[in-house]
Design an enzyme around this catalytic site. Sequence first.
Site, mmCIF file in Angstrom:
data_model
loop_
_atom_site.group_PDB
_atom_site.id
_atom_site.type_symbol
_atom_site.label_atom_id
_atom_site.label_comp_id
_atom_site.label_asym_id
_atom_site.label_seq_id
_atom_site.Cartn_x
_atom_site.Cartn_y
_atom_site.Cartn_z
ATOM 1 N N ARG A 134 0.708 -1.128 0.145
ATOM 2 C CA ARG A 134 -0.049 -0.116 -0.140
ATOM 3 C C ARG A 134 0.740 1.389 0.208
ATOM 4 O O ARG A 134 2.242 1.133 0.013
ATOM 5 C CB ARG A 134 -1.028 -0.068 1.197
ATOM 6 N N GLU A 190 -2.805 7.483 7.047
ATOM 7 C CA GLU A 190 -1.763 7.830 7.589
ATOM 8 C C GLU A 190 -0.545 8.488 6.449
ATOM 9 O O GLU A 190 0.349 7.746 6.015
ATOM 10 C CB GLU A 190 -1.115 6.575 8.290
ATOM 11 N N GLU A 238 -7.242 4.828 15.663
ATOM 12 C CA GLU A 238 -6.929 3.333 15.722
ATOM 13 C C GLU A 238 -6.276 3.005 16.955
ATOM 14 O O GLU A 238 -5.098 3.767 17.326
ATOM 15 C CB GLU A 238 -5.904 2.893 14.587
HETATM 16 C C1 GAL Z 1 -1.656 1.717 11.088
HETATM 17 C C2 GAL Z 1 -2.509 1.588 9.884
HETATM 18 C C3 GAL Z 1 -3.549 0.516 9.618
HETATM 19 C C4 GAL Z 1 -2.797 -1.068 10.251
HETATM 20 C C5 GAL Z 1 -2.412 -0.690 11.629
HETATM 21 C C6 GAL Z 1 -1.593 -1.859 12.064
HETATM 22 O O1 GAL Z 1 -0.543 2.089 10.839
HETATM 23 O O2 GAL Z 1 -3.206 2.716 9.574
HETATM 24 O O3 GAL Z 1 -4.146 0.288 8.398
HETATM 25 O O4 GAL Z 1 -1.931 -1.342 9.190
HETATM 26 O O5 GAL Z 1 -1.414 0.376 11.465
HETATM 27 O O6 GAL Z 1 -1.011 -1.649 13.393
#
Ligand code: GAL
Length: 654
Positions: free
Chosen positions: A103, A142, A314
């Site tokens: 990605r 991000e 997240e």
């Molecule tokens: C973040 C990202 C998510 C996932 C996650 C895993 O950096 O936005 O898509 O990859 O980490 O910890």
Amino acid sequence: MQLGVCYYPEHWPESKWNSDARRMADMGIARVRIAEFAWSRIEPEPGRFDWDWLDRAVSTLAGHGLEIVIGTPTASPPKWLVDLHPDILPVTRDGSVMQFGSRRHYDISSPVYREHCVRIVEAMTRRYGDHPAVVAWQTDNEFGCHNTLPSYTQAALHRFRRWLAARYETIDTLNSAWGNVFWSMEYRRFDEIELPHRTPTDANPSHVLDFRRFQSDEVASFHALQAELIRRHAPGRDVLHNFMGFYAAFDHYVFARHGLDVAAWDSYPIPRTEVLPLPEADKHRWARTGHPDVSAFSHDLYRGVGNGRMWVMEQQAGPVNWAPFNPVPQPGMVRLWTWEAFAHGAELVSYFRWRQCPFAQEQMHSGLNTPDDELSPGGREVVRVGEELRTLGVSEDDLRCARASVALLFDYEADWVIETQRHGIDFDYQHVVFEWYSALRELGLDVDIVSARSDLRAYRLVVAPTLPILPDSVVEQIELGSNHWVFGPRTGSKSQTFAIVAQLPPGKLRTVLPSRVIEVESLRPSIRPMLRLGKVEGTGLRWREHVQPGAGVEVMARFDDGLPALLRRERVTYMTACFDRALLRAAIAQCARDAGIDVAALPEGLRLRRRGPLRFAVNYGDRSQGVPAPADAKFILGSSIVGPVDVAVWIEED
Ligand code: GAL
């Protein structure tokens, strides 16, 4: 104070969606983020959109009363798009082209890619912009993750040259601003300028700094393109981006001026502790909890970036997959991190992710559910938080965070300047700032992390761990205000164009702290000059300045070899070196007291925080601790003794 979750309906058979949505709602989840990597399913072939599945996913979630945050899918362009336009791929610093197959394989400066982003975002916002359940939009995912910034493409080069021409107007101005007479680096025209990479030795730091500024502007304008479409087709919905912790490749304060309602960020306390340049002993001590200040630091920063509005988009909810070591969190940590985020002002804490995915890159990354659909240990903690929130009984109206008494200045250009010219290998800007933040937090203080360009006069104490390019407004505010200021070394040392300031460091700060930095030295870890501050004995480390104090400047402490360590004139204090932890804390405590702020060192792992009338204590440590609540305090969670990995919340009116 709401809970959320990141959900990928495209990863699961449709037969699961309904029960997933029902279970989310049952456990107190209010918001679900979807779609941020789903471009290949939304537009499987150029111009052919398949909305049916996403319509059904949205209505299934909405049918259970869940509110939806849609992510624009621009962090993962589909294969057909890359094949049609291979020049959208990013180029690394060493000149290699990144390939399709994970990605973030796009160049933020590519005009063709920007057109395709406009196309997909326009289509999505037209489709779901006025859907009553879709309450917010996240742009991309991000920015800069996986070292995709800066990007060294031809598109970046063309746009950089234009950016420079607009900034300097004539090539002579640029040559003289950058000092290009050095090593015959002079240019005759803007189109002779290259990107600052693949040079035999260091590129000119002025060139590098302008390139960093340019890249930062590119990120902001890329976001703005999408934010404008969201505003147009999804009026009244929040626009956000999920920033990363300890990531400074673009200026988030500037970004926030390009259409941002909420600063959301992604909180992974354990891997973050693992990858920060912290001492090994700290990494070991906090391996299963995350360092007690790691999440709080980003909460306080992003609350400032979002002008008071902050979400955790997240939240780590179990072991992850991306650090050198990925331990299981100590039981109770998922709950503790959630309450801690609320304590620091989060409106939403959303977990990554609903269910562990058994395939592809993140199969070793946990979620709230195991791949076979049982709640994970983290998931069970979230159920508990959901119940606690339901019975909390506080009104949301007065849950805004009041201004703290201390402001800590975090500056993105400072990060770029120091990264470009560390001078000592272990001088890491964010680590230095983190040490200061941690010292303030260990003293029980609430901290606002803010831009050096903001209005700072209402803070009793303003601390700047280092600020190489000192904005004029800081000195003006010192002169006009009545608050106390503490600066760390390297402050005021560089001009806007990355040269040593004409009058020698600390440059403009000399107006309020007359003194001259004659020499600077970086110190190998084995060289630790001693000093004493009151009863605290410690050492300087990493960096030391040999300063000649001027008229009216008091030397508050000297190193054993006689060099000044701590200078003060009236309300302005200056540290000439980095200090070890005990000394730094002692110096900051003294400045806080002089500014009229009460401080008291907290027991290891205990942290306090105020939000509206609520007072929070979180205990990262492994011993029970008493909390400083009044005898008649009304506890709404826990009690006056807070156990290891536990939380207490009580009400305390001012
Ligand atoms: C973040 C990202 C998510 C996932 C996650 C895993 O950096 O936005 O898509 O990859 O980490 O910890």
